[in-house]
Scaffold this motif. Structure first.
Motif, PDB file in Angstrom:
ATOM      1  N   MET A  42       0.977  -1.227   0.351  1.00  0.00           N
ATOM      2  CA  MET A  42      -0.181   0.139   0.022  1.00  0.00           C
ATOM      3  C   MET A  42       0.885   1.182  -0.133  1.00  0.00           C
ATOM      4  O   MET A  42       1.581   1.609   0.829  1.00  0.00           O
ATOM      5  CB  MET A  42      -0.930   0.028   1.151  1.00  0.00           C
ATOM      6  CG  MET A  42      -1.835   1.024   1.156  1.00  0.00           C
ATOM      7  SD  MET A  42      -3.335   0.991   0.364  1.00  0.00           S
ATOM      8  CE  MET A  42      -4.234  -0.193   1.210  1.00  0.00           C
ATOM      9  N   SER A  43       0.923   1.873  -0.937  1.00  0.00           N
ATOM     10  CA  SER A  43       1.711   3.061  -1.123  1.00  0.00           C
ATOM     11  C   SER A  43       0.986   4.476  -0.426  1.00  0.00           C
ATOM     12  O   SER A  43      -0.117   4.368  -0.307  1.00  0.00           O
ATOM     13  CB  SER A  43       2.051   3.499  -2.589  1.00  0.00           C
ATOM     14  OG  SER A  43       0.839   3.620  -3.378  1.00  0.00           O
ATOM     15  N   LYS A  44       1.902   5.331   0.016  1.00  0.00           N
ATOM     16  CA  LYS A  44       1.540   6.240   0.718  1.00  0.00           C
ATOM     17  C   LYS A  44       1.979   7.836   0.133  1.00  0.00           C
ATOM     18  O   LYS A  44       3.259   7.829  -0.371  1.00  0.00           O
ATOM     19  CB  LYS A  44       2.067   6.035   2.129  1.00  0.00           C
ATOM     20  CG  LYS A  44       1.601   4.966   2.887  1.00  0.00           C
ATOM     21  CD  LYS A  44       2.029   4.922   4.326  1.00  0.00           C
ATOM     22  CE  LYS A  44       1.499   3.555   4.892  1.00  0.00           C
ATOM     23  NZ  LYS A  44       1.888   3.664   6.449  1.00  0.00           N
ATOM     24  N   PHE A  45       1.504   8.695   0.562  1.00  0.00           N
ATOM     25  CA  PHE A  45       1.985  10.026   0.537  1.00  0.00           C
ATOM     26  C   PHE A  45       2.389  10.702   1.876  1.00  0.00           C
ATOM     27  O   PHE A  45       1.405  10.729   2.625  1.00  0.00           O
ATOM     28  CB  PHE A  45       1.138  11.057  -0.385  1.00  0.00           C
ATOM     29  CG  PHE A  45       0.973  10.827  -1.716  1.00  0.00           C
ATOM     30  CD1 PHE A  45      -0.568  10.842  -2.155  1.00  0.00           C
ATOM     31  CD2 PHE A  45       1.961  10.516  -2.456  1.00  0.00           C
ATOM     32  CE1 PHE A  45      -0.501  10.456  -3.532  1.00  0.00           C
ATOM     33  CE2 PHE A  45       1.695  10.277  -3.994  1.00  0.00           C
ATOM     34  CZ  PHE A  45       0.486  10.064  -4.448  1.00  0.00           C
ATOM     35  N   GLU A  46       3.737  11.039   2.264  1.00  0.00           N
ATOM     36  CA  GLU A  46       3.741  11.388   3.548  1.00  0.00           C
ATOM     37  C   GLU A  46       4.086  12.702   3.619  1.00  0.00           C
ATOM     38  O   GLU A  46       4.526  13.581   2.488  1.00  0.00           O
ATOM     39  CB  GLU A  46       5.060  10.591   3.844  1.00  0.00           C
ATOM     40  CG  GLU A  46       4.842   9.124   3.956  1.00  0.00           C
ATOM     41  CD  GLU A  46       5.777   8.215   4.414  1.00  0.00           C
ATOM     42  OE1 GLU A  46       7.209   8.893   4.739  1.00  0.00           O
ATOM     43  OE2 GLU A  46       5.751   7.107   5.044  1.00  0.00           O
ATOM     44  N   ASN A  47       3.836  13.328   4.894  1.00  0.00           N
ATOM     45  CA  ASN A  47       4.152  14.815   4.981  1.00  0.00           C
ATOM     46  C   ASN A  47       3.231  15.926   4.120  1.00  0.00           C
ATOM     47  O   ASN A  47       4.032  16.610   3.348  1.00  0.00           O
ATOM     48  CB  ASN A  47       5.378  15.243   4.659  1.00  0.00           C
ATOM     49  CG  ASN A  47       6.520  14.671   5.909  1.00  0.00           C
ATOM     50  OD1 ASN A  47       5.875  14.404   7.067  1.00  0.00           O
ATOM     51  ND2 ASN A  47       7.528  13.967   5.755  1.00  0.00           N
ATOM     52  N   VAL A  48       2.342  15.747   3.796  1.00  0.00           N
ATOM     53  CA  VAL A  48       1.123  16.308   3.024  1.00  0.00           C
ATOM     54  C   VAL A  48       0.279  16.872   3.817  1.00  0.00           C
ATOM     55  O   VAL A  48       0.068  16.619   4.797  1.00  0.00           O
ATOM     56  CB  VAL A  48       0.495  15.139   1.896  1.00  0.00           C
ATOM     57  CG1 VAL A  48       1.626  14.678   1.080  1.00  0.00           C
ATOM     58  CG2 VAL A  48      -0.271  14.098   2.670  1.00  0.00           C
ATOM     59  N   THR A  49      -0.727  17.794   3.102  1.00  0.00           N
ATOM     60  CA  THR A  49      -1.819  18.322   3.676  1.00  0.00           C
ATOM     61  C   THR A  49      -2.938  17.878   2.836  1.00  0.00           C
ATOM     62  O   THR A  49      -2.834  17.742   1.529  1.00  0.00           O
ATOM     63  CB  THR A  49      -1.813  19.982   3.332  1.00  0.00           C
ATOM     64  OG1 THR A  49      -0.651  20.208   4.243  1.00  0.00           O
ATOM     65  CG2 THR A  49      -3.046  20.682   3.797  1.00  0.00           C
ATOM     66  N   VAL A  50      -3.920  17.467   3.657  1.00  0.00           N
ATOM     67  CA  VAL A  50      -5.466  16.961   2.885  1.00  0.00           C
ATOM     68  C   VAL A  50      -6.338  17.777   3.273  1.00  0.00           C
ATOM     69  O   VAL A  50      -6.625  18.153   4.416  1.00  0.00           O
ATOM     70  CB  VAL A  50      -5.618  15.481   3.538  1.00  0.00           C
ATOM     71  CG1 VAL A  50      -6.993  14.948   2.408  1.00  0.00           C
ATOM     72  CG2 VAL A  50      -4.423  14.577   3.021  1.00  0.00           C
ATOM     73  N   LEU A  51      -7.112  18.321   2.172  1.00  0.00           N
ATOM     74  CA  LEU A  51      -8.342  18.924   2.327  1.00  0.00           C
ATOM     75  C   LEU A  51      -9.552  18.068   2.674  1.00  0.00           C
ATOM     76  O   LEU A  51      -9.556  17.030   2.241  1.00  0.00           O
ATOM     77  CB  LEU A  51      -8.721  19.762   1.118  1.00  0.00           C
ATOM     78  CG  LEU A  51      -8.211  21.112   0.687  1.00  0.00           C
ATOM     79  CD1 LEU A  51      -6.686  21.015   0.854  1.00  0.00           C
ATOM     80  CD2 LEU A  51      -8.752  21.780  -0.266  1.00  0.00           C
ATOM     81  N   LYS A  52     -10.073  18.577   4.031  1.00  0.00           N
ATOM     82  CA  LYS A  52     -11.119  17.458   4.555  1.00  0.00           C
ATOM     83  C   LYS A  52     -12.408  17.130   3.653  1.00  0.00           C
ATOM     84  O   LYS A  52     -12.441  16.270   3.519  1.00  0.00           O
ATOM     85  CB  LYS A  52     -11.523  18.239   5.903  1.00  0.00           C
ATOM     86  CG  LYS A  52     -11.336  17.442   7.102  1.00  0.00           C
ATOM     87  CD  LYS A  52     -11.632  18.164   8.366  1.00  0.00           C
ATOM     88  CE  LYS A  52     -12.722  17.393   8.920  1.00  0.00           C
ATOM     89  NZ  LYS A  52     -12.985  18.107  10.507  1.00  0.00           N
ATOM     90  N   GLU A  53     -12.975  18.415   3.117  1.00  0.00           N
ATOM     91  CA  GLU A  53     -14.119  18.183   2.547  1.00  0.00           C
ATOM     92  C   GLU A  53     -13.704  17.856   0.956  1.00  0.00           C
ATOM     93  O   GLU A  53     -12.633  17.843   0.290  1.00  0.00           O
ATOM     94  CB  GLU A  53     -14.814  19.614   2.278  1.00  0.00           C
ATOM     95  CG  GLU A  53     -15.237  20.292   3.486  1.00  0.00           C
ATOM     96  CD  GLU A  53     -14.400  20.614   4.481  1.00  0.00           C
ATOM     97  OE1 GLU A  53     -13.254  20.870   4.202  1.00  0.00           O
ATOM     98  OE2 GLU A  53     -14.809  20.902   5.675  1.00  0.00           O
ATOM     99  N   ALA A  54     -14.579  16.755   0.571  1.00  0.00           N
ATOM    100  CA  ALA A  54     -14.637  16.035  -0.718  1.00  0.00           C
ATOM    101  C   ALA A  54     -14.803  17.052  -2.038  1.00  0.00           C
ATOM    102  O   ALA A  54     -15.501  17.911  -1.689  1.00  0.00           O
ATOM    103  CB  ALA A  54     -15.279  14.870  -0.926  1.00  0.00           C
TER     104      ALA A  54
END
Lengths: 103, 103
Positions: free
Chosen positions: A1-13
């Motif tokens: 399972m690949s991952k993106f680390e040290n990122v920011t994710v916007l909560k709303e879709a």
């Protein structure tokens, strides 16, 4: 399972076509942006602003780019859509994708 | 638009009910995990492992917890489901949610 680390994710879709296409925006420290999305079976038209590189992580689809014939793509294929371009998709099976936006 | 910063996001989606319910797993530096998900209209049953706190960011649903009556929830309500519990949902409109898992 690949991952993106040290990122920011916007909560709303991001929600399109009554929820049949949805995605989450992921911001990277270098200022670049990707979206992780799901497309359910159906027919859709999208319009790019920036050039997009779409990496398929599951699913099968047909795509029609301007001036080209319909073609079928299978995971793990990737396709590119130029900037400022309208393109059509026929999603055949649930498609999980990662879209990179190229300035 | 609220954001989660300095997190890790798993690239591949969690896909349930033929894509009508999907989510992305977000890992935090303190070891905690949340999932950002979408539920399309329909009826679903889920089973918790850890206790879950479900924050609704869009949509309307009915929920039935064990031993309780059906009740309707509207965004931006939040509901909790105990650990190791089966619960039923009737999604009335596309629901965007953030699920926190409590150890």
């Amino acid at each position: 399972m690949s991952k993106f680390e040290n990122v920011t994710v916007l909560k709303e879709a991001n929600i399109y076509y009554d929820g049949k296409v949805t995605s989450r925006t992921v911001e990277f420290s270098d200022g670049s942006i990707k979206s992780l999305g799901i497309m359910l079976p159906g027919e859709y038209t999208f319009n790019t602003a920036d050039k997009e590189i779409m990496e398929m992580m599951s699913g099968e689809l047909d795509i029609k780019l301007p001036g080209e014939e319909w073609k079928t793509l299978h995971t793990p294929e990737t396709f590119e859509v130029p900037a400022n371009t309208s393109f059509d998709l026929k999603i055949k099976t649930v498609t999980d994708y990662c879209c990179s936006y190229v300035k």
